[in-house]
Design an enzyme around this catalytic site. Structure first.
Site, mmCIF file in Angstrom:
data_model
loop_
_atom_site.group_PDB
_atom_site.id
_atom_site.type_symbol
_atom_site.label_atom_id
_atom_site.label_comp_id
_atom_site.label_asym_id
_atom_site.label_seq_id
_atom_site.Cartn_x
_atom_site.Cartn_y
_atom_site.Cartn_z
ATOM 1 C CG ASP A 188 104.509 29.741 157.178
ATOM 2 O OD1 ASP A 188 104.109 29.953 156.019
ATOM 3 O OD2 ASP A 188 103.750 29.409 158.114
ATOM 4 C CG LEU B 288 125.611 23.680 156.395
ATOM 5 C CD1 LEU B 288 125.218 23.744 157.871
ATOM 6 C CD2 LEU B 288 125.105 24.935 155.672
ATOM 7 C CG HIS C 220 107.106 30.607 146.686
ATOM 8 N ND1 HIS C 220 106.943 30.369 148.027
ATOM 9 C CD2 HIS C 220 105.906 30.319 146.112
ATOM 10 C CE1 HIS C 220 105.708 29.959 148.254
ATOM 11 N NE2 HIS C 220 105.051 29.922 147.106
ATOM 12 C CD1 TRP D 284 102.295 16.692 147.457
ATOM 13 C CD2 TRP D 284 102.760 17.565 145.441
ATOM 14 N NE1 TRP D 284 103.583 16.331 147.129
ATOM 15 C CE2 TRP D 284 103.898 16.850 145.901
ATOM 16 C CE3 TRP D 284 102.831 18.197 144.199
ATOM 17 C CZ2 TRP D 284 105.081 16.748 145.160
ATOM 18 C CZ3 TRP D 284 104.002 18.094 143.468
ATOM 19 C CH2 TRP D 284 105.105 17.385 143.943
ATOM 20 C CD GLU E 50 114.652 24.555 174.535
ATOM 21 O OE1 GLU E 50 113.784 25.454 174.576
ATOM 22 O OE2 GLU E 50 114.877 23.778 175.475
HETATM 23 C C1 FPP Z 1 105.945 28.903 152.889
HETATM 24 O O1 FPP Z 1 105.371 30.139 152.552
HETATM 25 C C2 FPP Z 1 106.970 28.497 151.959
HETATM 26 C C3 FPP Z 1 106.901 27.423 151.123
HETATM 27 C C4 FPP Z 1 105.754 26.507 151.047
HETATM 28 C C5 FPP Z 1 108.003 27.095 150.217
HETATM 29 C C6 FPP Z 1 109.395 27.343 150.677
HETATM 30 C C7 FPP Z 1 110.198 27.603 149.484
HETATM 31 C C8 FPP Z 1 111.177 28.511 149.355
HETATM 32 C C9 FPP Z 1 111.684 29.348 150.472
HETATM 33 C C10 FPP Z 1 111.735 28.751 148.015
HETATM 34 C C11 FPP Z 1 113.011 28.200 147.613
HETATM 35 C C12 FPP Z 1 113.612 27.148 148.435
HETATM 36 C C13 FPP Z 1 114.884 26.683 148.244
HETATM 37 C C14 FPP Z 1 115.373 25.585 149.120
HETATM 38 C C15 FPP Z 1 115.795 27.244 147.218
HETATM 39 P P1 FPP Z 1 103.832 30.197 152.198
HETATM 40 O O2 FPP Z 1 103.705 30.158 150.728
HETATM 41 O O3 FPP Z 1 103.093 29.122 152.933
HETATM 42 O O4 FPP Z 1 103.455 31.604 152.764
HETATM 43 P P2 FPP Z 1 102.026 32.092 153.307
HETATM 44 O O5 FPP Z 1 101.707 31.254 154.499
HETATM 45 O O6 FPP Z 1 102.282 33.529 153.652
HETATM 46 O O7 FPP Z 1 101.056 31.922 152.185
#
Ligand code: FPP
Length: 226
Positions: A12, A123, A29, A61, A193
């Site tokens: 996050d 892994l 991202h 979505w 945990e």
């Molecule tokens: C949360 O940050 C993250 C996501 C919803 C997407 C996770 C995706 C990646 C880490 C990119 C690539 C993944 C792989 C597996 C190659 P947020 O957008 O909710 O952040 P915010 O809360 O600060 O807005």
């Protein structure tokens, strides 16, 4: 210290990381995808057997279409690139989530990556993609019902989860200071945990990963006993 087989991460803070740099959310991202590679390396180094990453939730979505399209493309591109590494490094790719409505091109790539790494014994990288824990539980209940199961027990229901062989995560990490499960592995988290860190996902690195492992090692797990 209890053995640590399965670490699950709620990645996050990509959006906030980008915003603080006056960058578009997608840049966050993309930086997040680099942090994914670091987390995989750290998991390998620390002999973790299963790493589950919450890459896209069934609630994501509702984000702007442009961000969804960008994320889907990033996931596809990362998979194409990462499958080669996975093959070299004996990593097995699994996916947890509902296929519909993921884009066809991404599904084709996912199927190929899963198939090409299926025999690997290192892994297991489990990507939670269009994943929701309530959906997984409902999916399992419906599948058990369709199979004619009666008088379900927890052990029986588990056979209908997306990956019955996936052990429960001993440790769940969430970055960016949020302290919620957000429909992630609700059933499997019964005795996990939790480790929360203010670090934003794109800044998460091997050191942070090992801090989380150290915090876990310092805890005593009693599973309801004394
Ligand atoms: C949360 O940050 C993250 C996501 C919803 C997407 C996770 C995706 C990646 C880490 C990119 C690539 C993944 C792989 C597996 C190659 P947020 O957008 O909710 O952040 P915010 O809360 O600060 O807005």
């Amino acid at each position: 210290m209890s053995t640590l087989q399965h670490v699950a991460i709620i990645m996050d803070g990509n959006g906030r990381w980008a915003k603080s740099r006056h960058l578009p959310r997608l840049a966050g991202h993309k930086a997040g995808a680099k942090a994914v590679e670091r987390a995989i390396k750290a998991a390998q180094k620390n002999k973790i057997s299963f790493l589950t990453l919450y890459a896209f939730s069934s609630e994501n979505w509702s984000r702007p279409q442009e961000e969804i399209d960008g994320l889907m493309k990033l996931l596809s591109d990362s998979l194409i690139q990462y499958t080669q590494t996975a093959k070299k490094e004996n990593i097995r790719l699994w996916v947890s989530g509902e296929r519909d409505p993921l884009p066809a091109a991404l599904l084709t790539q996912l199927d190929q990556s899963v198939q090409e790494t299926a025999q690997n014994t290192g892994l297991t990288l489990n990507l939670a993609l269009n994943y929701g824990a309530r959906q997984e539980i409902i999916h399992a209940v419906n599948a058990a019902h369709a199979a004619g199961e009666k008088n379900l027990t927890p052990e029986m229901l588990r056979r209908y989860f997306y990956h019955p062989q996936l052990p429960d995560p001993e440790l769940i990490i969430r970055t960016s200071g949020e302290e919620r499960l957000s429909n992630f592995l609700l059933w499997q988290a019964a005795y996990s945990e939790f480790y929360f860190t203010p670090v934003l996902w794109p800044d998460f690195d091997e050191h942070e990963f090992e801090e989380a492992l150290a915090a876990y090692a310092a805890r005593q797990r009693r599973f309801g006993g004394i």
